[in-house]
Write a protein that holds these residues in place. Structure first.
Motif, PDB file in Angstrom:
ATOM      1  N   GLY A 122       7.068   4.226   4.420  1.00  0.00           N
ATOM      2  CA  GLY A 122       6.250   4.803   3.367  1.00  0.00           C
ATOM      3  C   GLY A 122       6.904   6.053   2.777  1.00  0.00           C
ATOM      4  N   ALA A 175       9.746   4.922   0.572  1.00  0.00           N
ATOM      5  CA  ALA A 175       9.320   4.254  -0.662  1.00  0.00           C
ATOM      6  C   ALA A 175       8.769   5.262  -1.652  1.00  0.00           C
ATOM      7  CB  ALA A 175       8.261   3.205  -0.338  1.00  0.00           C
ATOM      8  N   LEU A 176       8.069   6.281  -1.153  1.00  0.00           N
ATOM      9  CA  LEU A 176       7.457   7.242  -2.046  1.00  0.00           C
ATOM     10  C   LEU A 176       8.336   8.469  -2.241  1.00  0.00           C
ATOM     11  CD1 LEU A 176       3.865   6.913  -0.645  1.00  0.00           C
ATOM     12  CD2 LEU A 176       4.727   6.003  -2.774  1.00  0.00           C
ATOM     13  N   ARG A 181       1.926   4.109  -8.000  1.00  0.00           N
ATOM     14  CA  ARG A 181       2.792   4.203  -6.827  1.00  0.00           C
ATOM     15  C   ARG A 181       2.776   5.623  -6.276  1.00  0.00           C
ATOM     16  NH1 ARG A 181       7.876   2.753  -5.058  1.00  0.00           N
ATOM     17  NH2 ARG A 181       8.899   4.272  -6.362  1.00  0.00           N
ATOM     18  N   ARG A 208      -0.264   6.524  -4.299  1.00  0.00           N
ATOM     19  CA  ARG A 208      -0.518   5.734  -3.091  1.00  0.00           C
ATOM     20  C   ARG A 208      -0.433   6.530  -1.799  1.00  0.00           C
ATOM     21  NH1 ARG A 208      -1.628   0.674  -3.343  1.00  0.00           N
ATOM     22  NH2 ARG A 208      -1.001  -0.650  -5.078  1.00  0.00           N
ATOM     23  N   LEU A 240      -4.924  -3.108  -3.771  1.00  0.00           N
ATOM     24  CA  LEU A 240      -4.140  -4.262  -3.312  1.00  0.00           C
ATOM     25  C   LEU A 240      -4.716  -5.507  -3.963  1.00  0.00           C
ATOM     26  CD1 LEU A 240      -3.719  -3.498   0.485  1.00  0.00           C
ATOM     27  CD2 LEU A 240      -2.077  -3.178  -1.352  1.00  0.00           C
ATOM     28  N   ALA A 242       0.824  -1.202   0.000  1.00  0.00           N
ATOM     29  CA  ALA A 242       0.000   0.000   0.000  1.00  0.00           C
ATOM     30  C   ALA A 242       0.861   1.256   0.000  1.00  0.00           C
ATOM     31  CB  ALA A 242      -0.930   0.015   1.200  1.00  0.00           C
ATOM     32  N   PHE A 243       2.082   1.152   0.495  1.00  0.00           N
ATOM     33  CA  PHE A 243       3.001   2.292   0.480  1.00  0.00           C
ATOM     34  C   PHE A 243       3.735   2.409  -0.844  1.00  0.00           C
ATOM     35  CE2 PHE A 243       3.161   2.166   5.239  1.00  0.00           C
ATOM     36  CZ  PHE A 243       2.620   3.417   5.392  1.00  0.00           C
ATOM     37  N   GLY A 244       3.510   1.461  -1.747  1.00  0.00           N
ATOM     38  CA  GLY A 244       4.216   1.505  -3.012  1.00  0.00           C
ATOM     39  C   GLY A 244       5.662   1.069  -2.900  1.00  0.00           C
ATOM     40  N   VAL A 245       5.984   0.262  -1.875  1.00  0.00           N
ATOM     41  CA  VAL A 245       7.338  -0.266  -1.761  1.00  0.00           C
ATOM     42  C   VAL A 245       7.566  -1.244  -2.911  1.00  0.00           C
ATOM     43  CG1 VAL A 245       8.897  -1.557  -0.271  1.00  0.00           C
ATOM     44  CG2 VAL A 245       7.225  -0.020   0.736  1.00  0.00           C
ATOM     45  N   LEU A 302      -7.748   0.305  -2.449  1.00  0.00           N
ATOM     46  CA  LEU A 302      -6.315   0.588  -2.408  1.00  0.00           C
ATOM     47  C   LEU A 302      -5.560  -0.089  -3.546  1.00  0.00           C
ATOM     48  CD1 LEU A 302      -7.031   1.459   0.551  1.00  0.00           C
ATOM     49  CD2 LEU A 302      -4.787   0.633   1.164  1.00  0.00           C
TER      50      LEU A 302
END
Lengths: 470, 680
Positions: free
Chosen positions: B467, B470-471, B437, B440, B413, A364-367, B411
């Protein structure tokens, strides 16, 4: 003058040691990595096994420092040094007398005479049919039959005393170290260690070390003048062979794992996490590989390699290098055939973990997928990897013995317990029976495998989350 | 009947753990009379299950040991019996059922065999006689067609059925006392209502006593004759039901009532119990609750309170009730709760932040060697709704109705099979790779289980900043650290938390970490998937307050997924009730909870155990279980359980009927009115 030689397996052994040290350094500051190891060290059995394993490891490391000695030069050739074609190790230097003092043929442990009768010319010129004196074993005794027991006891006791003194020094150092680390008095620490009231069971460890040191001291002292485990058919000292085999066993047990791990971990996690066609491909790969009979695969690979080595003599400068190449290749092929079990385990674990919520949160964090596999999945399957590796070790040591016995193991010129057993199988049928080669290989192998098994039990207890609890 | 069936006197159990010696049961006394229901109420870790296990002598040895006390069953001390004699007591005179019906049954034996085993052991019956008793028992626990069912395996039964089978096994020995350890916690409310009704009926018919262990005040109110409240290994209050609910004596009991979310408390934060349950490893020399009590004074921190009788039916362990001790108490008004400021609820609908339209998520069922698709699981089937900025939208339904799947498919997922999800005007279902991404950071999720939602091998600081990394939101490590610290402040955790591991925190604290992690990327929408259902009541109140505060401060929108209607009543603006992958009723909280129209919503609301006896409704009992979403019933999915079903319901799925400005329902009962109105 010497010329260092780094064989392939030596390099990998150093690499492995470096990796272990690096991991220990990394784990020092990380509680979740350190805690299970601290739990391992709290077990008495683990400490005792660790002491025994370290002794084996020390021998193997000594045996992994290879070099070629310079040949003695004479006259005008002196400018240029030539090196011997024989590759020696540090262990060989220490044990040189053992290696060089070969007898003619079989002799029993601590014997002073050969095991076979020979025609000899007596002092009075009469030919007698009798057991001749050994060239080296017990040669210092004037009357071998009467003086032998006393001589052995005297030397053993003297060596044991020296060993005892050495142990006292070691124990004092250890206690002083603990006292320093805890900022405590030496005597109070000593009392605590002696009473066994320390978190890490130092008493058990020191006890095992003491036993080992005394035994080793006595063995070294006696090996100087006797063949303490007898000699084999061509008169080679069996004790020397057994000690030299340690390196072979450890190399097989550890390097095979090193070869197998990347396959198992990478493919297992990829299959479990990425699913889809990658999963199918990896599953088909290991199912196929698993259905080929392992011994056949190993035999064919080793035989092919042997043919290759024999047809390309120019690639190898020395015999040792050739033997080493075969040893390395044996590790490779054993690794290739044994990664499937771990891979399957890891795939299952990754399948489970990919649905766990912290992995979902990371998605969900785009990892990125690579980062999820390395940061979230790998650390959480490491305990399985570790348990498998330690459990596999003893199995691989035994596998080497079996393969060498069958004739597809290590090079015949490499000392290994498997080769010793292979050589000894006909001796068992002899009359009178020659039992010491087999017994020596068995005893050395048994001690190593038992220690490794007990240690792996302790590791599993400490790492397996299902066994923890409470 | 003055002689109690079970008398527990001074029971103490100790437990040796790595962290030291614990006393999960510390000097517990109580009596249970024949035919009565005695409830032990308490939060997790207070020792209520350990009390039950101690009575059965099932404490896991050698770590645990009963060190003092007597357990008298009909005058006989169970603790002094030899183990062989104890085995005849277990199951025969005292039987036990557990929380988790999924793991209490042996998966490789049919349920008939498992019940018969107990019948053989305790009644000495064999063959046809035993089978007859098995059928009687299955019939008694309300399992239809026992002849057929007894040949089935546990996996063929639903959770509620398995719990019935467990009860049948427990009844096989015709016990005098049934110990039920959270028997309905793992079940949905409509199933819970069935099981509780079953227990009440069996008790009436057989006159057995029940020791019911629960954390749910509603269940206590429905079931109890006697209530005992446990806190940190001790019973702090014991009372008959009526006086307990009228006026709880101990401050802890009062706090439990105050921290329940209810619709009347909507405008204010919930009362919370500050701090956490004390470690049972320490020795107590004063009141165990003193550190968390609003009324505590000097005496409470120095003297162990006595057991004070308030009336014939009620007693508690508190200095407040002690005439002598209270004289030394300072003149004090109860400390006012931290802030009781009225919340401004976001008024009037605003432009929607998230629009879900015709969302479908189907999972293919594959079979055979070639993995051909042989069917579909219709997890989410044509769902539409919208969430406004700064609003809270609740999705309610029983387990398996597809509400979590909706959360995950918003989301992305789980990729939806069909339909559209528009966030702030942008279609998410067609976004891929890098563009998705980057989007997100706008929507984040908080999971139900605070224990599995964090990687146990990462430091809290790394978890919270993951998070952001990652972003690429805050490339500078120092600034990122500072932001993590600010987030920890915001959710009420100490700053040194970031260098610790998740396992060092309690459930509530972990949920705060999860909230901080989600907030780290500045989301505008938070999907909260049952964020409080794994937590105790008092901790739930803390988390709900935190979510409220964050919404006020940051204007977050929440999609709140839950099965707990009282949480919905307290927190949500709009509600949608789901049944088997579809929304059956939708409206504002007042519309749906105040005036439920769909028969399912009505049944769901009536099944919730209510605390106030005067407000108790007639429970609309739903027969059977939720059907499988792989084979949904034809027509209206609910018709097989619906008390108002008509032939039309079996063939057609009802269309949306508008009942008010925002209130819609999918049921034929109202379609006629609608049509009539349209006709005018």
């Amino acid at each position: 003058m010497i010329k260092p030689v780094i064989l392939w397996t030596d390099a990998l052994v150093y690499l492995l040691i470096a990796a272990v040290i690096a991991f220990a350094w990394y784990a020092r500051g990380r509680e979740h990595l350190r805690a299970p190891w601290a739990r391992v060290l709290e077990s008495r059995i683990a400490i005792v096994s660790l002491v025994i394993l370290s002794a084996y490891l020390a021998v193997a490391l000594l045996d992994s420092l290879h070099f070629r000695p310079a040949l003695e030069q004479r006259g005008e050739q002196a400018q240029e040094t030539y090196y011997s074609v024989e590759v020696l190790s540090a262990l060989d230097v220490i044990a040189r007398p053992l290696k060089e003092r070969a007898e003619k043929t079989y002799s029993a442990p601590f014997a002073t005479r050969l095991y076979a009768r020979e025609a000899m010319e007596g002092p009075d010129g009469v030919t007698v049919w009798d057991y001749p004196r050994l060239r080296h074993g017990g040669a210092h005794l004037a009357d071998p039959d009467a003086g032998r027991a006393g001589d052995i006891a005297r030397r053993a006791l003297g060596a044991a005393a020296a060993g005892g003194a050495l142990w006292l020094l070691l124990a004092a150092l250890v206690v002083a170290g603990i006292a320093r680390a805890r900022a405590e008095g030496f005597t109070s620490t000593l009392a605590r260690v002696a009473a066994g009231r320390t978190r890490i069971p130092w008493r058990a460890g020191l006890f095992a070390a003491g036993l080992l040191i005394v035994l080793a001291a006595a063995a070294v002292r006696l090996a100087g003048v006797y063949h303490i485990l007898g000699t084999d058919q061509v008169g080679q000292d069996v004790f020397y062979q057994a000690v030299k085999s340690i390196r072979t066993a450890l190399v097989i047990g550890t390097l095979t794992t090193l070869v197998m791990l990347p396959f198992a971990v990478l493919l297992g996690i990829m299959a479990g996490y990425l699913r889809g066609w990658i999963d199918d491909l990896i599953q088909y790969l290991y199912t196929t590989l698993n259905s080929i009979p392992g011994v056949l695969l190993i035999a064919s690979a080793i035989l092919m390699l042997q043919v290759y080595i024999d047809t390309h003599p120019e690639l190898f400068q020395t015999d040792a290098e050739r033997a080493d190449m075969r040893l390395l290749f044996l590790c490779l092929i054993l690794g290739v055939t044994s990664w499937t079990g771990l891979c399957r385990l890891l795939r299952g674990e990754a399948l489970k973990l990919r649905e766990v919520e912290y992995v979902q949160a990371a998605v969900a964090f785009g990892v990125t997928r690579l980062r999820i596999m390395t940061r979230h999945l790998l650390p959480n399957v490491m305990h399985i990897v570790l348990i498998t590796v330690v459990l596999d070790f003893s199995g691989l040591v035994l596998a080497e013995a079996v393969l060498s016995y069958v004739g597809v193991g290590v090079d015949p010129s490499t000392e290994s317990w498997g080769n010793m057993i292979n050589g000894a199988r006909l001796e068992m049928a002899r009359e009178p029976m020659v039992w010491w080669s087999l017994a020596a290989a068995f005893a050395f192998m048994f001690t190593l495998v038992l220690a490794a098994n007990l240690f792996s039990d302790a590791v599993r207890d400490a790492f397996d989350p299902r066994l923890r609890g409470g | 009947m003055n002689e109690p069936l079970l008398r527990v006197e001074g029971l103490r159990t100790r437990f040796e753990t790595r962290g030291g010696v614990l006393h999960p049961v510390d000097d517990v006394d109580f009596d249970i009379r024949r035919g009565e229901t005695f409830t032990l109420l308490g939060e997790s870790g207070c020792g209520k299950s350990m009390t039950a296990l101690s009575i059965m002598r099932l404490i896991p040895a050698p770590a645990g040991r009963i060190v003092a006390g007597r357990v008298l069953l009909g005058g006989e001390d169970l603790l002094s019996l030899p183990e062989a004699a104890m085995r005849r007591v277990r199951g025969k005179r005292v039987a036990m059922i557990f929380q988790e019906p999924m793991t209490s049954l042996n998966p490789v034996l049919t349920i008939g065999e498992q019940i018969a085993e107990s019948v053989r052991r305790h009644r000495g019956l064999k063959g046809a006689a035993a089978t007859r008793v098995v059928l009687e028992l299955l019939d008694a626990v309300g399992i239809a067609d026992p002849e057929q069912r007894q040949r089935e395996y546990p996996h063929q039964l639903s959770g509620g059925m398995k719990q019935r089978v467990m009860i049948a096994i427990a009844l096989a020995g015709e016990p005098d006392l049934l110990i039920a350890d959270e028997p309905t916690t793992a079940l949905d409310v409509t199933i819970q209502a069935q099981v509780l009704a079953l227990l009440r009926r069996l008790q009436r018919e057989r006159g057995m006593a029940i020791l019911l262990i629960t954390h749910d005040l509603g269940v206590v109110s429905e079931m109890a004759d006697q209530v005992a409240v446990m806190y940190a290994g001790q019973i702090v209050e014991q009372s008959a039901r009526a006086p307990f609910f009228a006026a709880p004596g101990h401050p802890y009991s009062r706090k439990l009532f105050e921290s329940l979310p209810e619709i009347e408390k909507r405008a204010q934060p919930l009362a919370v119990i500050p701090g956490a349950v004390p470690s049972l490893a320490r020795a107590f020399t004063a009141c165990r609750f003193a550190d968390r009590c609003d009324f505590a004074w000097q005496t409470c921190r120095e003297v162990v309170p006595r057991w004070i009788r308030v009336s014939d039916a009620q007693a508690a362990r508190c200095h407040l009730l002690d005439a002598e001790a209270i004289q030394q108490a300072p003149e004090h008004a109860p400390r006012p709760p931290a802030h009781l400021a009225q919340r401004q609820r976001t008024p009037a609908p605003v432009a929607p932040l998230l629009e879900v339209d015709g969302l479908k998520v189907h999972f293919p069922i594959r079979h055979g060697l070639l993995k051909r698709t042989v069917g579909q699981v219709y997890a989410v089937d044509d769902v539409s709704f919208a969430i406004g900025r700064g609003r809270t939208f609740a999705l309610v339904g029983e387990s398996g109705c597809g509400k979590t799947t909706i959360g995950k498919s918003i989301l992305q997922l789980i990729r939806p099979t069909a339909g559209s999800v528009r966030f702030d005007g942008e279609e998410l279902t067609t976004l891929h790779g890098e563009r998705l991404r980057r989007r997100r950071s706008d929507f984040q999720i908080i999971f139900q289980d605070p224990f599995s939602s964090m990687n146990p091998r990462m430091l809290v600081g790394d978890i919270v900043e993951e998070g952001m990394r990652a972003l690429g939101l805050e490339p500078d490590p120092a600034r990122r650290r500072a932001r993590v610290e600010a987030l920890l402040d915001q959710v009420g955790l100490p700053r040194d938390a970031l260098r610790r591991y998740p396992h060092e925190f309690s459930g509530g604290q972990r949920q705060r970490i999860c909230i901080a992690r989600a907030l780290a990327v500045n989301p505008r929408l938070l999907v909260c998937d049952e964020p409080t259902s794994a937590l105790d009541i008092s901790v739930q109140a803390q988390i709900l307050n935190l979510l409220q505060r964050l919404q006020d401060e940051m204007g977050l929108s929440y999609l709140f997924i839950t099965h707990n209607l009282s949480v919905v009543a307290y927190l949500a603006d709009e509600v949608a009730v789901m049944y088997l992958g579809r929304i059956v009723e939708h409206g504002t909280v007042d519309e749906v909870l105040g005036n439920p129209r769909h028969p399912y919503t009505q049944a769901l609301l009536s099944a919730i155990p209510v605390i106030d006896p005067s407000a108790r409704r007639e429970v609309i009992r739903l027969e059977g279980d939720l059907p499988s979403p792989a084979r949904p019933p034809s027509g209206c999915h609910f018709h097989i359980r619906c008390p108002h079903a008509t032939p039309q319901c079996r063939t057609h799925y009802p269309a949306v009927t508008r009942l008010g400005a925002s209130h819609t329902v999918r049921c034929f009962l109202y379609e006629a009115d609608d049509a009539a109105e349209a006709g005018c």
